[in-house]
Design an enzyme around this catalytic site. Sequence first.
Site, PDB file in Angstrom:
ATOM      1  N   ASP A 250      40.702  38.833  35.555  1.00 50.84           N
ATOM      2  CA  ASP A 250      40.722  37.791  34.200  1.00 50.84           C
ATOM      3  C   ASP A 250      41.693  38.549  33.197  1.00 50.84           C
ATOM      4  OD1 ASP A 250      39.302  36.225  35.494  1.00 50.84           O
ATOM      5  OD2 ASP A 250      37.423  36.714  34.363  1.00 50.84           O
TER       6      ASP A 250
ATOM      7  N   HIS B  80      32.139  41.598  36.065  1.00 50.26           N
ATOM      8  CA  HIS B  80      31.462  40.366  35.750  1.00 50.26           C
ATOM      9  C   HIS B  80      30.963  39.660  37.048  1.00 50.26           C
ATOM     10  CE1 HIS B  80      33.852  40.061  31.602  1.00 50.26           C
ATOM     11  NE2 HIS B  80      32.569  40.804  31.294  1.00 50.26           N
TER      12      HIS B  80
ATOM     13  N   HIS C  73      40.209  42.640  28.825  1.00 52.74           N
ATOM     14  CA  HIS C  73      39.042  41.800  29.096  1.00 52.74           C
ATOM     15  C   HIS C  73      38.017  42.589  29.343  1.00 52.74           C
ATOM     16  CE1 HIS C  73      37.217  37.991  30.827  1.00 52.74           C
ATOM     17  NE2 HIS C  73      36.778  38.787  31.536  1.00 52.74           N
TER      18      HIS C  73
ATOM     19  N   ASP D   5      30.787  36.638  38.198  1.00 51.93           N
ATOM     20  CA  ASP D   5      31.573  35.655  38.877  1.00 51.93           C
ATOM     21  C   ASP D   5      32.536  36.316  39.397  1.00 51.93           C
ATOM     22  OD1 ASP D   5      32.830  36.247  36.326  1.00 51.93           O
ATOM     23  OD2 ASP D   5      34.171  34.463  36.592  1.00 51.93           O
ATOM     24  N   HIS D   6      32.746  37.724  39.619  1.00 52.68           N
ATOM     25  CA  HIS D   6      33.854  38.470  40.335  1.00 52.68           C
ATOM     26  C   HIS D   6      33.266  39.384  41.367  1.00 52.68           C
ATOM     27  CE1 HIS D   6      37.504  37.113  38.138  1.00 52.68           C
ATOM     28  NE2 HIS D   6      36.460  36.814  37.434  1.00 52.68           N
TER      29      HIS D   6
ATOM     30  N   HIS E 195      40.633  32.344  37.871  1.00 50.33           N
ATOM     31  CA  HIS E 195      40.258  31.040  37.476  1.00 50.33           C
ATOM     32  C   HIS E 195      41.293  30.022  37.572  1.00 50.33           C
ATOM     33  CE1 HIS E 195      36.327  32.561  35.979  1.00 50.33           C
ATOM     34  NE2 HIS E 195      36.791  33.372  35.814  1.00 50.33           N
TER      35      HIS E 195
ATOM     36  N   HIS F 252      36.808  43.747  38.266  1.00 48.83           N
ATOM     37  CA  HIS F 252      35.956  44.125  37.157  1.00 48.83           C
ATOM     38  C   HIS F 252      34.723  43.624  37.443  1.00 48.83           C
ATOM     39  CE1 HIS F 252      37.348  40.025  36.136  1.00 48.83           C
ATOM     40  NE2 HIS F 252      36.083  39.806  35.181  1.00 48.83           N
TER      41      HIS F 252
END
Length: 259
Positions: A131, A54, A109, A56-57, A169, A52
């Site tokens: 996530d 975001h 998400h 942080d990914h 995570h 996805h």
Amino acid sequence: MRLLALPAFEDNYIWALVDDDGDALVIDPGDAAPVLAGTDMGLWPAAVLVTHHHPDHAGGVAALRERWPTLPVFAPDDARIPAATHRVGDGDRITLKNWRLSVLAVPGHTSSHVAFHGGGNEGPPHLFCGDTLFSLGCGRMFEGTPPQMLASLDRLAALPPDSLVCCGHEYTLANAAFALAVDPDNPALRHRTEEARAMRHAGRPTLPSTLAQELDTNPFLRVDAPAARAAVARRLGRPPADRVETFAELRRWKNDFRA
């Protein structure tokens, strides 16, 4: 085939599925640095998978493409992941060298979230679920609805139980505190909590778990279990109308939960 969990930021994992030649599938590289450092250990990216958009990914993808300009990047059809070279959606299959993976749409998400299921020719399959599903938990619904998220979790729950759950995570211990508030008399959950504490004390990841473990312990995969329904009924002051309401109330409860 080796599975590596490369720590990033405060609690992210970048996953690398590495074959005997050192070629690796890299999943959700929010930061390029851990992947670049992995080359010192003989890890060489063969492809990137992104679940996805975001940062942080997906935030490290551009830097990896700068280092390896021909590196293929498989990602959902979402303009917020501009570095993708191959757009994938539900039902697609990815075949690269020794890897075979299926793509599942799992919105909730985010609206375009996907998961990747499969791996090498031997051993249990891997579930790279970003996530959507965490060990003992699930992601927040930033762009989806409870019916969407529950349907996505149901899809993941139907996969082979020996699937290795490789989520994005290290949230297991925080999730365990909430899960025990929902289902305090679950012996499998108590065992998993103690196991996770020992792993973290030893400096080890609590991941991957197995889907079988999650089905026995994760309240968000157990919305039909009497304990989950009873816990929600106590919060609502009445029985939940259906499994969607059970899930939605569990997620609201978790949003505000403090151990």
